[in-house]
Design an enzyme around this catalytic site. Structure first.
Site, PDB file in Angstrom:
ATOM      1  N   ASN A  13       0.880  -1.170   0.000  1.00 48.50           N
ATOM      2  CA  ASN A  13       0.000   0.000   0.000  1.00 48.50           C
ATOM      3  C   ASN A  13       0.914   1.215   0.000  1.00 48.50           C
ATOM      4  O   ASN A  13       1.496   1.556   1.016  1.00 48.50           O
ATOM      5  CB  ASN A  13      -0.889   0.005   1.256  1.00 48.50           C
ATOM      6  CG  ASN A  13      -1.670   1.298   1.391  1.00 48.50           C
ATOM      7  OD1 ASN A  13      -1.869   2.015   0.404  1.00 48.50           O
ATOM      8  ND2 ASN A  13      -2.112   1.618   2.603  1.00 48.50           N
ATOM      9  N   LYS A  15       0.199   4.290  -0.309  1.00 53.90           N
ATOM     10  CA  LYS A  15      -0.408   5.502   0.281  1.00 53.90           C
ATOM     11  C   LYS A  15      -0.195   6.699  -0.658  1.00 53.90           C
ATOM     12  O   LYS A  15      -0.303   6.538  -1.855  1.00 53.90           O
ATOM     13  CB  LYS A  15       0.159   5.745   1.672  1.00 53.90           C
ATOM     14  CG  LYS A  15       0.202   4.488   2.535  1.00 53.90           C
ATOM     15  CD  LYS A  15       0.470   4.780   3.971  1.00 53.90           C
ATOM     16  CE  LYS A  15       0.710   3.495   4.722  1.00 53.90           C
ATOM     17  NZ  LYS A  15       0.433   3.577   6.123  1.00 53.90           N
ATOM     18  N   HIS A  98      -9.311   1.352   4.495  1.00 54.23           N
ATOM     19  CA  HIS A  98      -8.039   1.521   5.211  1.00 54.23           C
ATOM     20  C   HIS A  98      -8.250   2.458   6.400  1.00 54.23           C
ATOM     21  O   HIS A  98      -9.014   3.414   6.323  1.00 54.23           O
ATOM     22  CB  HIS A  98      -6.966   2.082   4.266  1.00 54.23           C
ATOM     23  CG  HIS A  98      -5.601   1.997   4.855  1.00 54.23           C
ATOM     24  ND1 HIS A  98      -5.122   2.946   5.728  1.00 54.23           N
ATOM     25  CD2 HIS A  98      -4.637   1.056   4.732  1.00 54.23           C
ATOM     26  CE1 HIS A  98      -3.903   2.583   6.108  1.00 54.23           C
ATOM     27  NE2 HIS A  98      -3.578   1.450   5.515  1.00 54.23           N
ATOM     28  N   GLU A 100      -6.559   4.783   7.538  1.00 54.06           N
ATOM     29  CA  GLU A 100      -6.295   6.207   7.281  1.00 54.06           C
ATOM     30  C   GLU A 100      -7.500   6.877   6.621  1.00 54.06           C
ATOM     31  O   GLU A 100      -7.756   8.060   6.841  1.00 54.06           O
ATOM     32  CB  GLU A 100      -5.014   6.363   6.437  1.00 54.06           C
ATOM     33  CG  GLU A 100      -3.785   6.056   7.277  1.00 54.06           C
ATOM     34  CD  GLU A 100      -2.588   5.530   6.509  1.00 54.06           C
ATOM     35  OE1 GLU A 100      -2.557   5.632   5.273  1.00 54.06           O
ATOM     36  OE2 GLU A 100      -1.668   4.995   7.168  1.00 54.06           O
ATOM     37  N   GLU A 170      -5.557  -4.981  10.348  1.00 58.96           N
ATOM     38  CA  GLU A 170      -4.551  -3.953  10.567  1.00 58.96           C
ATOM     39  C   GLU A 170      -4.841  -3.201  11.861  1.00 58.96           C
ATOM     40  O   GLU A 170      -5.641  -2.240  11.866  1.00 58.96           O
ATOM     41  CB  GLU A 170      -4.565  -2.957   9.401  1.00 58.96           C
ATOM     42  CG  GLU A 170      -4.219  -3.575   8.069  1.00 58.96           C
ATOM     43  CD  GLU A 170      -3.519  -2.587   7.161  1.00 58.96           C
ATOM     44  OE1 GLU A 170      -2.425  -2.888   6.699  1.00 58.96           O
ATOM     45  OE2 GLU A 170      -4.060  -1.487   6.946  1.00 58.96           O
ATOM     46  N   GLY A 176       2.326   2.216  10.498  1.00 60.03           N
ATOM     47  CA  GLY A 176       3.271   3.316  10.318  1.00 60.03           C
ATOM     48  C   GLY A 176       3.935   3.762  11.606  1.00 60.03           C
ATOM     49  O   GLY A 176       4.575   4.812  11.651  1.00 60.03           O
ATOM     50  N   SER A 216       3.235  -2.277  10.183  1.00 56.29           N
ATOM     51  CA  SER A 216       4.694  -2.313  10.352  1.00 56.29           C
ATOM     52  C   SER A 216       5.285  -3.692  10.067  1.00 56.29           C
ATOM     53  O   SER A 216       6.282  -4.077  10.670  1.00 56.29           O
ATOM     54  CB  SER A 216       5.090  -1.812  11.749  1.00 56.29           C
ATOM     55  OG  SER A 216       4.670  -0.469  11.920  1.00 56.29           O
TER      56      SER A 216
HETATM   57  C1  PEP Z   1      -0.680   0.064   5.712  1.00 62.21           C
HETATM   58  O1  PEP Z   1      -0.610   1.159   5.195  1.00 62.21           O
HETATM   59  O2  PEP Z   1      -1.633  -0.668   5.461  1.00 62.21           O
HETATM   60  C2  PEP Z   1       0.385  -0.368   6.611  1.00 62.21           C
HETATM   61  C3  PEP Z   1       0.293  -1.532   7.193  1.00 62.21           C
HETATM   62  O3  PEP Z   1       1.430   0.502   6.790  1.00 62.21           O
HETATM   63  P1  PEP Z   1       2.827   0.182   7.512  1.00 62.21           P
HETATM   64  O4  PEP Z   1       3.319  -1.137   6.957  1.00 62.21           O
HETATM   65  O5  PEP Z   1       3.715   1.320   7.144  1.00 62.21           O
HETATM   66  O6  PEP Z   1       2.547   0.083   8.975  1.00 62.21           O
END
Ligand code: PEP
Length: 255
Positions: A13, A15, A98, A100, A170, A176, A216
């Site tokens: 992803n 972003k 997501h 975000e 998630e 992040g 992460s």
């Molecule tokens: C994501 O954006 O879905 C995500 C898991 O980001 P990150 O791996 O940076 O935590």
């Protein structure tokens, strides 16, 4: 519980990162590194990068997805992009829900459900994101929150369409932040989500549904997370922006 009944899927992803030229550069670097993957490999990229990404990955094993889509087919929704538009470009995947989008753009479980149905009606495969906030985990309501988000997102989704649903668990506190759920925590919640799918659609569909972990995940922790019976892949943010790191996660998923 048989992990072999479902696909392992590693999806990036991106972003709000990378221009079209940078997208081409990154994907060109990734292609030789992931060409022998024994899992599905997807890069979900910003709308403006979609065409460059499709061109760069043509004839390779990297599939391209979008990061969202609107629920209407067309109309007065300035700056939005619809599922038929994505389909017309030749895309197969789209991320929906997501955290975000939920945190910063007013996405609700109900609008997630509308988007999921719109994407499915175009034959797109949905990567549906669910996950709890830290306060919710600390209050002991992770299972309830993830079950509720999953159930509402899948309202009126048919059994047949479940083959086009990938769920990404998630935990919001891990996205992040550099904090990762332990492999056992990830496995537990992915298992809870699988039980929700079993309640809704039966055990066979639950066993066949790919449930990823995201938060992460990186080249250092992927192998342990992916070794868990309920973790069928990863949705990767930061580490998907570095070809070598992403490729090492794909490698871990291919073992
Ligand atoms: C994501 O954006 O879905 C995500 C898991 O980001 P990150 O791996 O940076 O935590």
């Amino acid at each position: 519980m048989n992990k072999a009944t479902r696909k392992t899927v590693i999806a990036g992803n991106w972003k709000m990162n990378k221009t079209p030229a940078e997208a081409t550069e990154l994907l060109t670097a990734m292609i030789p590194l992931v060409k022998d993957a024994d899992c599905d490999v997807i890069a979900c990229v910003p709308y403006v990068d979609l065409q460059a990404a499709l061109d760069a990955t043509k004839g390779t094993n990297i599939k391209i997805g979008a990061e969202n889509c609107h629920w209407e087919k067309s109309g007065a929704y300035t700056a939005e992009v619809s599922a038929p538009m994505l389909k017309a470009m030749g895309l197969e995947y789209v991320i929906i829900g997501h955290s975000e989008r939920r945190q910063y753009f007013g996405e609700t479980d109900v609008t997630v459900n509308k988007r999921v149905k719109a994407a499915l009606s175009e034959g797109l495969t949905v990567i549906l994101c669910v996950g709890e906030y830290l306060e919710q985990r600390e209050q002991g309501v992770t299972a309830e929150v993830c079950a509720m988000q999953t159930k509402i997102a899948l309202k009126d989704v048919s059994k047949e369409d479940m083959s086009k649903i990938i769920i990404a668990y998630e935990p919001v506190w891990a996205i992040g932040t550099g904090l990762t759920a332990t492999a056992d925590q990830a496995d537990e919640v992915c298992g809870i989500i699988r039980n929700v799918i079993a309640d809704l659609y039966g055990a066979e569909i639950a066993e066949a549904t790919t449930i990823q972990y995201g938060g992460s995940m990186n080249d250092g922790n992927a192998e342990e997370l992916l070794s868990k019976v309920n973790v069928d892949g990863g949705l990767i943010g930061g580490a998907s922006l570095v070809a070598e790191k992403f490729a090492r996660i794909v490698e871990a998923a291919s073992k």
